[in-house]
Design a protein around this motif. Structure first.
Motif, PDB file in Angstrom:
ATOM      1  N   GLU A 262       0.824  -1.214   0.000  1.00 18.14           N
ATOM      2  CA  GLU A 262       0.000   0.000   0.000  1.00 18.14           C
ATOM      3  C   GLU A 262       0.852   1.255   0.000  1.00 18.14           C
ATOM      4  OE1 GLU A 262      -4.323  -0.216   1.802  1.00 18.14           O
ATOM      5  OE2 GLU A 262      -2.837  -0.753   3.320  1.00 18.14           O
ATOM      6  N   ALA A 263       2.056   1.176   0.590  1.00 23.00           N
ATOM      7  CA  ALA A 263       2.952   2.331   0.579  1.00 23.00           C
ATOM      8  C   ALA A 263       3.326   2.696  -0.856  1.00 23.00           C
ATOM      9  CB  ALA A 263       4.200   2.035   1.399  1.00 23.00           C
ATOM     10  N   GLY A 264       3.598   1.666  -1.676  1.00 20.57           N
ATOM     11  CA  GLY A 264       3.910   1.944  -3.073  1.00 20.57           C
ATOM     12  C   GLY A 264       2.753   2.588  -3.802  1.00 20.57           C
ATOM     13  N   LEU A 265       1.527   2.171  -3.475  1.00 20.44           N
ATOM     14  CA  LEU A 265       0.356   2.786  -4.098  1.00 20.44           C
ATOM     15  C   LEU A 265       0.219   4.242  -3.685  1.00 20.44           C
ATOM     16  CD1 LEU A 265      -2.238  -0.114  -3.662  1.00 20.44           C
ATOM     17  CD2 LEU A 265      -1.069   0.556  -5.769  1.00 20.44           C
ATOM     18  N   GLN A 266       0.466   4.507  -2.399  1.00 25.45           N
ATOM     19  CA  GLN A 266       0.335   5.885  -1.934  1.00 25.45           C
ATOM     20  C   GLN A 266       1.429   6.771  -2.499  1.00 25.45           C
ATOM     21  OE1 GLN A 266       0.822   8.105   2.225  1.00 25.45           O
ATOM     22  NE2 GLN A 266      -0.875   6.654   2.283  1.00 25.45           N
ATOM     23  N   LEU A 267       2.634   6.227  -2.610  1.00 26.27           N
ATOM     24  CA  LEU A 267       3.759   7.033  -3.093  1.00 26.27           C
ATOM     25  C   LEU A 267       3.639   7.361  -4.578  1.00 26.27           C
ATOM     26  CD1 LEU A 267       6.626   5.273  -1.124  1.00 26.27           C
ATOM     27  CD2 LEU A 267       5.790   7.602  -0.771  1.00 26.27           C
ATOM     28  N   THR A 268       2.852   6.587  -5.310  1.00 25.83           N
ATOM     29  CA  THR A 268       2.641   6.894  -6.730  1.00 25.83           C
ATOM     30  C   THR A 268       1.317   7.606  -6.969  1.00 25.83           C
ATOM     31  OG1 THR A 268       1.694   4.675  -7.073  1.00 25.83           O
ATOM     32  CG2 THR A 268       4.058   4.953  -7.502  1.00 25.83           C
ATOM     33  N   GLU A 269       0.619   7.936  -5.889  1.00 24.56           N
ATOM     34  CA  GLU A 269      -0.710   8.532  -6.029  1.00 24.56           C
ATOM     35  C   GLU A 269      -0.649   9.865  -6.751  1.00 24.56           C
ATOM     36  OE1 GLU A 269      -4.598   9.471  -3.205  1.00 24.56           O
ATOM     37  OE2 GLU A 269      -2.691   8.873  -2.312  1.00 24.56           O
TER      38      GLU A 269
END
Length: 564
Positions: A262-269
């Motif tokens: 989920e961190a990767g999803l947030q960081l590419t948001e």
């Protein structure tokens, strides 16, 4: 002289022969024939739990832990209605329950008789099947019908996808046997067995699958809620595809599992050019917690989405479903891994640029060192010290979200459970109790918020020792999640009607149940008492924090604040 309800006595024998070895019984008069039958059967372990709602969730936990059907027995009237929340959870989380509800004879329904309601089909579509046995046993066909019905009910409860099955049982008075009545189990009671095979795919299907996979560059695996299965992990380890899974997917030990995905999803948001949507999404398991993943895949759907499931309805969670493959995930991935030529040719890819997800640990450490006692830091510290082989139970609301943010490391042999079928808070303590009773040799740790704990305090209202259960109550004086999500935050009604502030403590519930009670209200006290969770007795730790501190901590640990 035979007991007038003699055929009912043999229901326990049918259950025992078909794998029902546990029964949770709530007291009552109308269900006396069932209570006597199950309590006297030597191969069935019975538990007496007065609160039917707690009883049902305890049985649910037993069924989840063991994989075997558990019987629930109650009297007539509203007693059975209290099973309903657990019945719904069993339906959506696939746990086998056998609901045996005593009832008035049919001629007395709707005649204002005491403890009489309309019990037939009272669980509606949340029940896999509903039956009713005859009220009279004078004819041999009625006795045959009772035993045949019980066999069918048990097989239906355990057939994939498992769930709750209801058998309503009208009983006439008198209920209780007299001293001269014979009560014994017939050895030749009639049952029928059921043989099941694995869902094997044809060679033509495998050719089609391998051909498609070999021509697809970006393949993403997403695991929904699942048991920890070593053979499944071993099969996944042999595949090159990135694997996303929530904390209760129990795939964190797989080598291709993306830690804190989920961190990767947030960081590419805010820079979606860095996000690489998959060409093919392959999903398995049940519910998915991550709203970020749901939103991302709904906004950027894959060209194809396959779901692996033996049978039953399949939800289209990401609005992209194109193919259902009717086999078990284990068999699918084992066979796929054996296609060595294909696996060697497959290329690994990353859905987003590589990120050191362990920077989140540094964020948690800084939070612990610099902030007042807060729930995210407490959960981080707690999950670091879970012994290998622990079963971790997560209540809904913020408890599961904190644990998801922390994550489990690849080396942590910890299995996680959470009632994500309906995602309710109503039975999370009872469910953990059921697990602990069903597997007394395992350590069970429950992480639960104050509202969820208070809602389900009757989970501890029984006479069974729980030396293998540890409960950590995060008490912030209300439903803190409503201060953290966008909708209710800042509304004038939030504190009174959403957060629902409360000033109760878990102390009395812990002491009444014979738990060692530990009170924590600062970091020093938490660090001092944390080792006591390893004691050889039931322990309840209540961690008291301020909601404002928790809000600030929650924002602080978000990946957008990591120094990447």
């Amino acid at each position: 002289m035979r007991y007038s309800h003699y055929p009912i006595i043999n229901i326990a024998a049918v259950c025992a022969r078909l794998g029902v070895t546990r029964a949770v019984i709530s007291p009552g008069s109308r269900n006396a024939p069932l209570t006597i039958a199950f309590a006297r059967h030597p191969d069935i372990q019975c538990y007496s739990v007065s609160d039917e709602r707690a009883a049902a969730f305890i049985a649910l936990g037993m069924a989840q832990q063991s994989g075997a059907p558990v019987a629930l027995i109650c009297t007539s009237g509203s007693a059975g209605l209290n099973y309903a929340p657990a019945v719904a959870e069993a339906f959506f989380s696939r746990a086998p329950l056998l609901l045996l509800t005593a009832d008035r004879p049919p001629e007395w329904i709707d005649q204002a008789d005491g403890q009489t309601i309309r019990q037939r089909d009272m669980y509606g579509k949340h029940c896999k099947a509903a039956y009713e046995i005859p009220a009279d046993y004078s004819h041999p066909d009625s006795v045959w019908a009772i035993y045949r019905t019980m066999s069918e009910a048990i097989h239906t409860a355990t057939a994939f996808p498992p769930g709750a099955v209801h058998v309503n049982m009208p009983f006439r008075e008198p209920f209780y046997p007299k001293p001269e009545h014979e009560i014994a189990f017939d050895e030749d009671v009639k049952i029928f067995s059921e043989e099941r095979g694995s869902m094997q795919l044809s060679e033509a299907s495998w050719c089609s699958i391998v051909e498609k996979l070999s021509k697809t560059e970006k393949i993403l695996l997403v695991a929904g809620q699942n048991r920890m299965e070593k053979p499944l992990i071993e099969a996944l380890n042999r595949l090159p595809f990135p694997l996303f899974g929530d904390i209760f997917s129990n795939i964190h030990t797989a080598t291709n599992a993306v830690f804190r995905y989920e961190a990767g999803l947030q960081l590419t948001e805010n820079n979606l050019a860095e996000w690489q949507p998959p060409d093919l999404l392959i999903t398995f398991g049940q519910s998915v917690l991550s709203k970020a993943l749901k939103n991302r895949l709904r906004k950027f759907p894959p060209q194809e989405h396959w779901h692996i499931q033996e049978s039953g309805s399949v939800p289209d969670v990401f609005q992209s479903l194109t193919r259902i493959i009717r086999t078990s995930p284990l068999l699918f991935f084992q066979t796929l891994a054996e296609k060595s030529a294909f696996v060697q040719k497959a290329t690994a890819w990353q859905p987003f640029p590589p990120v050191d997800m362990h920077k989140g640990d540094r964020q948690f450490e800084e939070l612990w060192q610099t902030a007042a006692l807060n729930e995210p830091a407490v959960v981080y510290r707690l999950m670091q010290v879970l012994p290998q082989g622990t079963t971790l139970h997560l209540a809904n609301s913020m408890a599961v979200r904190y644990a998801q943010a922390v994550g489990l490391q690849r080396w942590q042999a910890v299995e996680v459970f959470c009632n994500r079928g309906t995602s309710g808070i109503d039975g999370c303590v009872s469910t953990a109790v059921g697990h602990a009773l069903a597997s007394p040799d395992k350590l069970h740790v429950l992480l639960v918020g104050d509202i969820a704990f208070m809602y389900d305090r009757n989970a501890l209202w029984h006479n069974y020792a729980l030396p293998n259960l540890r409960i950590v109550v995060l008490n912030n004086g209300g439903g803190g999640i409503f201060r953290m999500i966008d909708g209710p935050r800042g509304l004038a009604e939030t504190d009174e009607y959403f957060v629902t502030r409360q000033a109760l403590s878990a102390r009395s519930a812990a002491e009444d149940a014979g738990f060692t009670y530990l009170y924590v209200n600062n970091k020093e006290r938490f660090a001092e008492l944390l080792p006591q969770l390893s004691a050889d007795s039931a322990v309840l730790m209540e961690v008291v924090t301020q909601q404002t501190d928790n809000e600030q901590a929650w924002q602080f640990i978000q990946p957008r604040n990591w120094q990447v």
